[in-house]
Design a protein around this motif. Structure first.
Motif, PDB file in Angstrom:
ATOM      1  N   HIS A 336       0.814  -1.215   0.000  1.00  0.00           N
ATOM      2  CA  HIS A 336       0.000   0.000   0.000  1.00  0.00           C
ATOM      3  C   HIS A 336       0.846   1.263   0.000  1.00  0.00           C
ATOM      4  CE1 HIS A 336      -3.954  -1.981   0.658  1.00  0.00           C
ATOM      5  NE2 HIS A 336      -3.164  -2.933   1.122  1.00  0.00           N
ATOM      6  N   ASP A 337       2.042   1.201   0.539  1.00  0.00           N
ATOM      7  CA  ASP A 337       2.925   2.365   0.561  1.00  0.00           C
ATOM      8  C   ASP A 337       4.370   1.889   0.547  1.00  0.00           C
ATOM      9  OD1 ASP A 337       3.483   1.488   3.141  1.00  0.00           O
ATOM     10  OD2 ASP A 337       2.392   3.087   4.150  1.00  0.00           O
ATOM     11  N   GLY A 338       5.307   2.836   0.636  1.00  0.00           N
ATOM     12  CA  GLY A 338       6.717   2.468   0.598  1.00  0.00           C
ATOM     13  C   GLY A 338       7.409   2.509   1.938  1.00  0.00           C
ATOM     14  N   SER A 339       6.746   3.081   2.945  1.00  0.00           N
ATOM     15  CA  SER A 339       7.371   3.281   4.249  1.00  0.00           C
ATOM     16  C   SER A 339       6.980   2.244   5.283  1.00  0.00           C
ATOM     17  CB  SER A 339       7.004   4.665   4.792  1.00  0.00           C
ATOM     18  OG  SER A 339       5.598   4.749   4.999  1.00  0.00           O
ATOM     19  N   GLY A 340       5.840   1.569   5.077  1.00  0.00           N
ATOM     20  CA  GLY A 340       5.338   0.635   6.073  1.00  0.00           C
ATOM     21  C   GLY A 340       4.421   1.261   7.094  1.00  0.00           C
ATOM     22  N   LEU A 341       4.022   2.514   6.905  1.00  0.00           N
ATOM     23  CA  LEU A 341       3.078   3.146   7.833  1.00  0.00           C
ATOM     24  C   LEU A 341       1.672   2.570   7.722  1.00  0.00           C
ATOM     25  CD1 LEU A 341       3.903   6.982   7.862  1.00  0.00           C
ATOM     26  CD2 LEU A 341       4.095   5.375   9.758  1.00  0.00           C
ATOM     27  N   SER A 342       1.333   1.990   6.588  1.00  0.00           N
ATOM     28  CA  SER A 342      -0.008   1.435   6.415  1.00  0.00           C
ATOM     29  C   SER A 342      -0.144   0.122   7.183  1.00  0.00           C
ATOM     30  CB  SER A 342      -0.306   1.186   4.936  1.00  0.00           C
ATOM     31  OG  SER A 342      -1.525   0.476   4.785  1.00  0.00           O
ATOM     32  N   VAL A 343      -1.225  -0.012   7.940  1.00  0.00           N
ATOM     33  CA  VAL A 343      -1.479  -1.259   8.669  1.00  0.00           C
ATOM     34  C   VAL A 343      -1.987  -2.346   7.731  1.00  0.00           C
ATOM     35  CG1 VAL A 343      -1.919  -0.088  10.854  1.00  0.00           C
ATOM     36  CG2 VAL A 343      -3.825  -0.517   9.282  1.00  0.00           C
ATOM     37  N   HIS A 344      -2.217  -2.006   6.465  1.00  0.00           N
ATOM     38  CA  HIS A 344      -2.681  -2.991   5.490  1.00  0.00           C
ATOM     39  C   HIS A 344      -1.550  -3.609   4.687  1.00  0.00           C
ATOM     40  CE1 HIS A 344      -6.779  -1.949   6.454  1.00  0.00           C
ATOM     41  NE2 HIS A 344      -6.548  -0.679   6.186  1.00  0.00           N
ATOM     42  N   ASP A 345      -0.316  -3.129   4.853  1.00  0.00           N
ATOM     43  CA  ASP A 345       0.833  -3.765   4.212  1.00  0.00           C
ATOM     44  C   ASP A 345       1.004  -5.174   4.775  1.00  0.00           C
ATOM     45  OD1 ASP A 345       1.694  -1.617   2.590  1.00  0.00           O
ATOM     46  OD2 ASP A 345       2.738  -0.685   4.277  1.00  0.00           O
ATOM     47  N   ARG A 346       1.425  -6.102   3.897  1.00  0.00           N
ATOM     48  CA  ARG A 346       1.717  -7.471   4.339  1.00  0.00           C
ATOM     49  C   ARG A 346       2.954  -7.987   3.612  1.00  0.00           C
ATOM     50  NH1 ARG A 346      -1.628  -5.956   7.295  1.00  0.00           N
ATOM     51  NH2 ARG A 346      -3.458  -7.063   8.147  1.00  0.00           N
ATOM     52  N   LEU A 347       3.869  -8.565   4.373  1.00  0.00           N
ATOM     53  CA  LEU A 347       5.027  -9.276   3.833  1.00  0.00           C
ATOM     54  C   LEU A 347       5.196 -10.547   4.653  1.00  0.00           C
ATOM     55  CD1 LEU A 347       7.616  -6.341   3.469  1.00  0.00           C
ATOM     56  CD2 LEU A 347       6.319  -7.420   1.620  1.00  0.00           C
ATOM     57  N   THR A 348       6.196 -11.344   4.321  1.00  0.00           N
ATOM     58  CA  THR A 348       6.520 -12.515   5.140  1.00  0.00           C
ATOM     59  C   THR A 348       7.902 -12.339   5.748  1.00  0.00           C
ATOM     60  OG1 THR A 348       7.588 -13.785   3.370  1.00  0.00           O
ATOM     61  CG2 THR A 348       5.176 -13.980   3.575  1.00  0.00           C
ATOM     62  N   ALA A 349       8.086 -12.949   6.921  1.00  0.00           N
ATOM     63  CA  ALA A 349       9.411 -12.906   7.546  1.00  0.00           C
ATOM     64  C   ALA A 349      10.439 -13.611   6.671  1.00  0.00           C
ATOM     65  CB  ALA A 349       9.351 -13.554   8.927  1.00  0.00           C
ATOM     66  N   SER A 350      10.000 -14.628   5.938  1.00  0.00           N
ATOM     67  CA  SER A 350      10.921 -15.319   5.030  1.00  0.00           C
ATOM     68  C   SER A 350      11.462 -14.369   3.973  1.00  0.00           C
ATOM     69  CB  SER A 350      10.202 -16.496   4.366  1.00  0.00           C
ATOM     70  OG  SER A 350      11.069 -17.174   3.469  1.00  0.00           O
ATOM     71  N   ALA A 351      10.562 -13.576   3.356  1.00  0.00           N
ATOM     72  CA  ALA A 351      11.003 -12.627   2.327  1.00  0.00           C
ATOM     73  C   ALA A 351      11.899 -11.550   2.911  1.00  0.00           C
ATOM     74  CB  ALA A 351       9.798 -12.008   1.638  1.00  0.00           C
ATOM     75  N   LEU A 352      11.628 -11.133   4.144  1.00  0.00           N
ATOM     76  CA  LEU A 352      12.441 -10.091   4.766  1.00  0.00           C
ATOM     77  C   LEU A 352      13.870 -10.580   5.022  1.00  0.00           C
ATOM     78  CD1 LEU A 352       9.759  -8.620   7.177  1.00  0.00           C
ATOM     79  CD2 LEU A 352      10.901  -7.378   5.322  1.00  0.00           C
ATOM     80  N   THR A 353      14.035 -11.858   5.348  1.00  0.00           N
ATOM     81  CA  THR A 353      15.402 -12.373   5.477  1.00  0.00           C
ATOM     82  C   THR A 353      16.037 -12.580   4.106  1.00  0.00           C
ATOM     83  OG1 THR A 353      14.529 -14.634   5.658  1.00  0.00           O
ATOM     84  CG2 THR A 353      15.073 -13.483   7.715  1.00  0.00           C
ATOM     85  N   GLN A 354      15.213 -12.889   3.112  1.00  0.00           N
ATOM     86  CA  GLN A 354      15.742 -13.046   1.748  1.00  0.00           C
ATOM     87  C   GLN A 354      16.376 -11.758   1.239  1.00  0.00           C
ATOM     88  OE1 GLN A 354      12.046 -15.159   0.072  1.00  0.00           O
ATOM     89  NE2 GLN A 354      13.656 -15.696  -1.371  1.00  0.00           N
ATOM     90  N   VAL A 355      15.750 -10.615   1.542  1.00  0.00           N
ATOM     91  CA  VAL A 355      16.302  -9.363   1.035  1.00  0.00           C
ATOM     92  C   VAL A 355      17.641  -9.060   1.700  1.00  0.00           C
ATOM     93  CG1 VAL A 355      15.207  -7.706   2.630  1.00  0.00           C
ATOM     94  CG2 VAL A 355      15.677  -7.035   0.280  1.00  0.00           C
ATOM     95  N   ILE A 356      17.823  -9.488   2.947  1.00  0.00           N
ATOM     96  CA  ILE A 356      19.115  -9.300   3.619  1.00  0.00           C
ATOM     97  C   ILE A 356      20.191 -10.158   2.949  1.00  0.00           C
ATOM     98  CG2 ILE A 356      20.377  -9.593   5.783  1.00  0.00           C
ATOM     99  CD1 ILE A 356      18.400  -7.286   5.861  1.00  0.00           C
ATOM    100  N   THR A 357      19.890 -11.437   2.698  1.00  0.00           N
ATOM    101  CA  THR A 357      20.889 -12.304   2.068  1.00  0.00           C
ATOM    102  C   THR A 357      21.141 -11.905   0.617  1.00  0.00           C
ATOM    103  OG1 THR A 357      19.172 -13.950   1.537  1.00  0.00           O
ATOM    104  CG2 THR A 357      20.376 -14.235   3.590  1.00  0.00           C
ATOM    105  N   LEU A 358      20.099 -11.439  -0.061  1.00  0.00           N
ATOM    106  CA  LEU A 358      20.282 -10.949  -1.431  1.00  0.00           C
ATOM    107  C   LEU A 358      21.237  -9.761  -1.453  1.00  0.00           C
ATOM    108  CD1 LEU A 358      19.366 -10.883  -4.461  1.00  0.00           C
ATOM    109  CD2 LEU A 358      17.571  -9.295  -3.726  1.00  0.00           C
ATOM    110  N   ALA A 359      21.031  -8.810  -0.537  1.00  0.00           N
ATOM    111  CA  ALA A 359      21.871  -7.614  -0.493  1.00  0.00           C
ATOM    112  C   ALA A 359      23.317  -7.962  -0.176  1.00  0.00           C
ATOM    113  CB  ALA A 359      21.325  -6.636   0.546  1.00  0.00           C
ATOM    114  N   ALA A 360      23.527  -8.948   0.672  1.00  0.00           N
ATOM    115  CA  ALA A 360      24.895  -9.329   1.032  1.00  0.00           C
ATOM    116  C   ALA A 360      25.671  -9.878  -0.153  1.00  0.00           C
ATOM    117  CB  ALA A 360      24.867 -10.359   2.163  1.00  0.00           C
ATOM    118  N   GLY A 361      24.963 -10.430  -1.125  1.00  0.00           N
ATOM    119  CA  GLY A 361      25.626 -11.044  -2.257  1.00  0.00           C
ATOM    120  C   GLY A 361      25.835 -10.135  -3.450  1.00  0.00           C
TER     121      GLY A 361
END
Length: 453
Positions: A336-361
């Motif tokens: 819904h937005d880019g900052s995460g202020l919206s309570v309607h945003d949804r992601l998964t914890a799996s994807a959030l760790t994926q972006v960390i490992t992706l960035a490291a590589g």
């Protein structure tokens, strides 16, 4: 996390009897930090802090961002045991990955759709760097129109400051309207002009300047989103143009009338311009301070880069495209937005760790990791990880915070006690800021773990 856009970076903080000293060094945002207690003993291990000569890969704390091949592989059993000693609470999604190879080491509800709060910024910033590149800049221009008037044209430089000392976080030094006014005045005088009519053009972005999903109580943590703002001052174009008019006057150029809004014409010629800091540094400022306004401006730049309107709707379409391209999109995500202020945003914890490992590589995305706040040292983590239950992570954990009234998150990475490096996502829904010590304890358990395989 929620973050006011006027918080200075350098300050003294007293918390639980600990005085945290944040020292700003260098002209490109190098930081050397330390936490001190009464008597001068450091609360962060010696050797943790570094002040490199450049800021291409790090912010000066804990050196450069991690390179996966540099770290030992981790044991899934040992990582799970470290987290279980603290205990995974009901309602939390927890994922830990081996940053050296991206493998999941432990997961609880890792694929559930959760409110990410400000950890959403990791998706926005990684996507915009992937699309535009870390060295990309945004120009603020002054155009001379065919009728002789001039127009201040916003290019979406969210860090544009009015003067060299007005930037909210102190360092690094962004472009200024003061410099732009000097350059414009020089060009006008060279053409024999000392009086002009001034307009302003903020048409790069479109649509609502604040999202209808944002809670009234959260509005204090974000400004109106505009392609032409100065000092993040409420996001309104009028103060930017008014400030610029005053600065032209100080440089010997009289501005007649009141600045008015209009779109620069196709036959206009450029008089002067100033370029923003590189995108990599803008991203680091966004993440270090959890700055919602920066995130929402980058969200619009992402939209434009993907051929979408520079609006909330355009940003949603672009971010989904970008996450799909990066392999981060799942069927349960909702944007819904880019900052995460919206309570309607949804992601998964799996994807959030994926972006960390992706960035490291990736060399370009590693700028993102270098900008994450450091536990007990910088940004939105500078007063955290200072109690005995979590102090193992002090100066070691680097993570993006996230806080709403109904959600709290901590997503990042930490070295283990024996040469490994673990990426983690800890997200609780139905919780608020009071759970921060628990999140810190979980991350600290990973930092203190002898978890090498």
């Amino acid at each position: 996390m929620k973050s006011a856009t006027r918080r200075p970076l350098t300050r003294w903080i007293v918390a639980f009897g600990v005085v945290l000293v944040l020292v700003i060094a260098g002209s490109v945002g190098l930081h050397a930090s330390g936490a001190l207690v009464s008597g001068g003993a450091s609360t962060v291990p010696a050797g943790v802090f570094a002040t490199p000569a450049t800021n291409l890969n790090g912010n000066g704390v804990i050196g450069d961002a991690p390179v996966p091949a540099s770290y030992a592989a981790l044991s899934a059993d040992k990582v799970a045991a470290a987290l279980n000693r603290v205990g995974v609470r009901n309602g939390y999604s927890v994922v830990a990955r081996d940053l050296s190879n991206g493998q999941v080491l432990d997961a609880t509800r890792g694929d559930d759709a959760v409110i990410p709060a400000s950890s959403m910024k990791l998706m926005t910033t990684s996507s915009v760097i992937d699309k535009l590149g870390p060295t990309h800049t945004f120009s603020t221009r002054v155009m001379r129109q065919p009728d002789g008037s001039i127009t201040l044209v916003g290019g979406g430089d969210v860090l544009l400051a009015s003067t060299p000392t007005s930037y909210a976080y102190g360092s690094p030094q962004p472009a200024t309207t003061q410099d732009l006014a000097q350059r414009t005045a020089d060009a006008l005088k060279a053409a024999g002009t000392t009086s002009v009519t001034l307009g302003y053009d903020d048409s790069l972005f479109s649509g609502a300047t604040r999202h209808p999903d944002w809670e009234p109580g959260d509005m204090a943590y974000v400004n109106d989103i505009s392609a032409l703002m100065v000092d993040e001052g409420g996001g309104s174009t009028t103060p930017a143009a008014t400030t610029f008019a005053r600065q032209l006057g100080a440089n010997g150029i009289s501005v007649t009338g009141t600045p008015t809004a209009h779109v620069s014409q196709s036959g206009a010629t450029q008089l002067a311009a100033v370029d923003s800091l590189p995108l990599s540094q803008i991203v680091q400022e966004c993440l270090r301070h959890s700055d919602n306004t920066i995130a929402e401006v980058l969200f619009r730049h992402l939209a434009i880069a993907y051929g979408q309107p520079g609006s909330f709707d355009g940003g949603v379409q672009a971010l989904q495209q970008a996450m799909t391209h990066l392999g981060l999109w799942s069927g349960v995500d909702s944007l819904h937005d880019g900052s995460g202020l919206s309570v309607h945003d949804r992601l998964t914890a799996s994807a959030l760790t994926q972006v960390i490992t992706l960035a490291a590589g990736r060399d370009d995305l590693r700028n993102l990791l270098a900008g994450l706040p450091v536990a007990a040292a910088t940004g939105s983590l500078e007063t955290r990880f200072i109690d005995s239950a979590s102090s193992a992570g002090g100066g070691r954990v680097r993570a993006k915070t996230g806080t709403l009234d109904t959600a709290s998150a901590l997503v990042g990475y930490t070295p283990t006690a024996d040469g490994g490096m673990v990426a983690f996502a800890l997200v609780g829904n139905g919780v608020g800021a009071e759970v921060r010590p628990y999140l810190d304890q979980m991350a600290g358990a990973l930092s203190g773990c002898a978890c090498a395989a």
